[in-house]
Write a protein that holds these residues in place. Structure first.
Motif, PDB file in Angstrom:
ATOM      1  N   HIS A 153       1.288  -0.824   0.355  1.00  0.00           N
ATOM      2  CA  HIS A 153       0.468   0.361  -0.210  1.00  0.00           C
ATOM      3  C   HIS A 153       0.763   1.682  -0.017  1.00  0.00           C
ATOM      4  O   HIS A 153       0.762   2.506   0.231  1.00  0.00           O
ATOM      5  CB  HIS A 153      -0.860  -0.315   0.985  1.00  0.00           C
ATOM      6  CG  HIS A 153      -1.804  -1.192   1.324  1.00  0.00           C
ATOM      7  ND1 HIS A 153      -2.536  -1.133  -0.285  1.00  0.00           N
ATOM      8  CD2 HIS A 153      -1.784  -2.157   1.958  1.00  0.00           C
ATOM      9  CE1 HIS A 153      -3.406  -2.682   0.179  1.00  0.00           C
ATOM     10  NE2 HIS A 153      -2.418  -2.981   0.897  1.00  0.00           N
ATOM     11  N   CYS A 163      -7.680   1.298  -5.165  1.00  0.00           N
ATOM     12  CA  CYS A 163      -6.911   0.279  -4.094  1.00  0.00           C
ATOM     13  C   CYS A 163      -7.914  -0.372  -3.377  1.00  0.00           C
ATOM     14  O   CYS A 163      -8.925   0.477  -2.672  1.00  0.00           O
ATOM     15  CB  CYS A 163      -5.905   0.519  -3.246  1.00  0.00           C
ATOM     16  SG  CYS A 163      -5.448  -0.540  -2.385  1.00  0.00           S
ATOM     17  N   CYS A 165      -7.858  -0.512  -0.301  1.00  0.00           N
ATOM     18  CA  CYS A 165      -7.706   0.455   0.548  1.00  0.00           C
ATOM     19  C   CYS A 165      -8.186   1.655   1.217  1.00  0.00           C
ATOM     20  O   CYS A 165      -8.211   2.211   2.162  1.00  0.00           O
ATOM     21  CB  CYS A 165      -6.418   0.428   1.257  1.00  0.00           C
ATOM     22  SG  CYS A 165      -5.381   1.780  -0.002  1.00  0.00           S
ATOM     23  N   GLN A 167      -6.780   3.816  -0.766  1.00  0.00           N
ATOM     24  CA  GLN A 167      -5.929   5.005  -1.801  1.00  0.00           C
ATOM     25  C   GLN A 167      -5.855   4.649  -2.765  1.00  0.00           C
ATOM     26  O   GLN A 167      -7.066   3.824  -3.880  1.00  0.00           O
ATOM     27  CB  GLN A 167      -4.560   4.319  -1.578  1.00  0.00           C
ATOM     28  CG  GLN A 167      -4.608   5.244   0.768  1.00  0.00           C
ATOM     29  CD  GLN A 167      -3.121   4.958   0.589  1.00  0.00           C
ATOM     30  OE1 GLN A 167      -1.936   5.851   0.985  1.00  0.00           O
ATOM     31  NE2 GLN A 167      -2.840   3.981   0.362  1.00  0.00           N
ATOM     32  N   CYS A 170      -2.077   1.775  -5.394  1.00  0.00           N
ATOM     33  CA  CYS A 170      -0.811   1.252  -4.495  1.00  0.00           C
ATOM     34  C   CYS A 170       0.074   0.455  -5.099  1.00  0.00           C
ATOM     35  O   CYS A 170      -0.240   0.314  -5.868  1.00  0.00           O
ATOM     36  CB  CYS A 170      -1.754   0.764  -3.636  1.00  0.00           C
ATOM     37  SG  CYS A 170      -2.581   1.504  -2.138  1.00  0.00           S
TER      38      CYS A 170
HETATM   39 ZN   LIG Z   1      -4.300   0.396  -1.366  1.00  0.00          ZN
END
Ligand SMILES: [Zn+2]
Length: 309
Positions: A153, A163, A165, A167, A170
């Motif tokens: 990440h 992503c 996550c 963001q 990544c």
């Molecule tokens: Zn990520």
């Protein structure tokens, strides 16, 4: 789930595996982990006449290693499972260590696998996602909150692909086995084509495959050089599905890293050596670290890794 009895010399004495069965829900998975551990413990007693002296268990997701709690795992659906306490009770009170799956596999690679006891190593697993383990003096750094080593990440392509996550851009959106599979399937027009097919096409000189591959290698080198700049590891160990491409990956990756570094020292960049036994061996090391070195006891390790990487 993979499990093993580990001898005093660190070797695998007995191995077993069974499906995780995550579709049955987190409670059933936890119950199975406890049953599996208890069965292996009983097998050790009947086969070797002596109980395991300690147990190590590695699970995916967010782990509070100090408290022995499996905090969260997206693909198992569990939250705040006090696994260490549950296992200690089920295994008759022997010491139990709880670890994170990738960090535990990385511990084995660094101490007894590709890292051969390197004082500073970085292990990076290129699978469905990308995760890492930071090795320092024979142990793996978990971080203050259990998140250390999440190299997947690091943002290497600002504004790039979203992503999970939260963001964009990544590293794991560019250089995981899944990302390469996706990119190659789109480039060659075969939705079933994967990263291994891409590596084969690279080896046979396919221009489109070379382009897909080089984009992944460049992103990986960008992420790796960020990590090298922060951590200065002696050995960089690359594992996971994409590393199975061997020199098709390692030769261009070494070149791409060399092109980027200036003052940083180039680490020895090597493939992981333990394959899918790394998790069990690492869990055995966690268990072993709980007991005296001169003991002749067995230890038990378990590693439901197949559900993660
Ligand atoms: Zn990520």
């Amino acid at each position: 789930m993979k499990a093993a009895l580990v001898g005093a010399d660190g070797g695998l004495l007995h191995q077993a595996r069974r499906p995780t069965g995550r579709e049955r829900g987190p409670d059933a998975v936890v119950a199975d982990i406890l049953d599996f551990a208890a069965e292996l413990h009983a097998h050790g007693i009947s086969r070797y006449g002596t109980p395991a002296a300690a147990a190590g268990v590695a699970v995916p997701g967010i782990i509070d290693e100090a408290e022995g709690v499996a905090v969260y795992a997206a693909n198992l659906g569990w939250r705040d499972i006090p696994l260490r306490a549950l296992l200690t009770e089920r295994l008759g009170g022997i010491p139990v260590a709880l670890g994170h799956d990738v960090r535990t596999g990385g511990l084995a690679e660094g101490r007894i696998g590709a890292g051969h006891g390197a004082d500073r190593f970085l292990f990076v697993a290129l699978g469905t996602g990308i995760a890492g383990a930071i090795g320092i003096d024979g142990r793996v750094e978990a971080g203050a909150h259990g998140f250390a080593g999440e190299i997947g990440h690091i943002v290497v392509r600002p504004g790039g692909a979203p992503c999970p996550c939260g963001q964009r851009g990544c590293l794991e959106r560019s250089a995981s086995a899944s990302a390469v599979s996706e990119a190659w399937a789109a480039a060659c027009g075969d939705p079933g084509a994967d990263a291994a097919d891409c590596a084969k096409a690279v080896e046979s000189g396919d221009v489109r495959a070379r382009q897909v591959w080089q984009e992944a290698v460049d992103a990986l080198a960008d992420g790796v050089v960020t990590a090298l700049t922060l951590l200065d590891p002696r050995v960089l160990i690359i594992g996971g599905g994409l590393a199975e491409a061997g020199e098709t990956l390692f030769t261009p990756l070494r070149e791409a890293v060399r092109r980027r570094i200036t003052f940083q020292k180039e680490p020895s960049l090597v493939p992981a050596a333990l394959g899918d036994t790394a998790g069990c061996l690492g869990a055995g090391l966690l268990a072993r670290d709980l007991i005296d070195d001169d003991s002749t006891h067995l230890s038990y390790s378990s590693h439901p890794s197949e559900v993660t990487t």
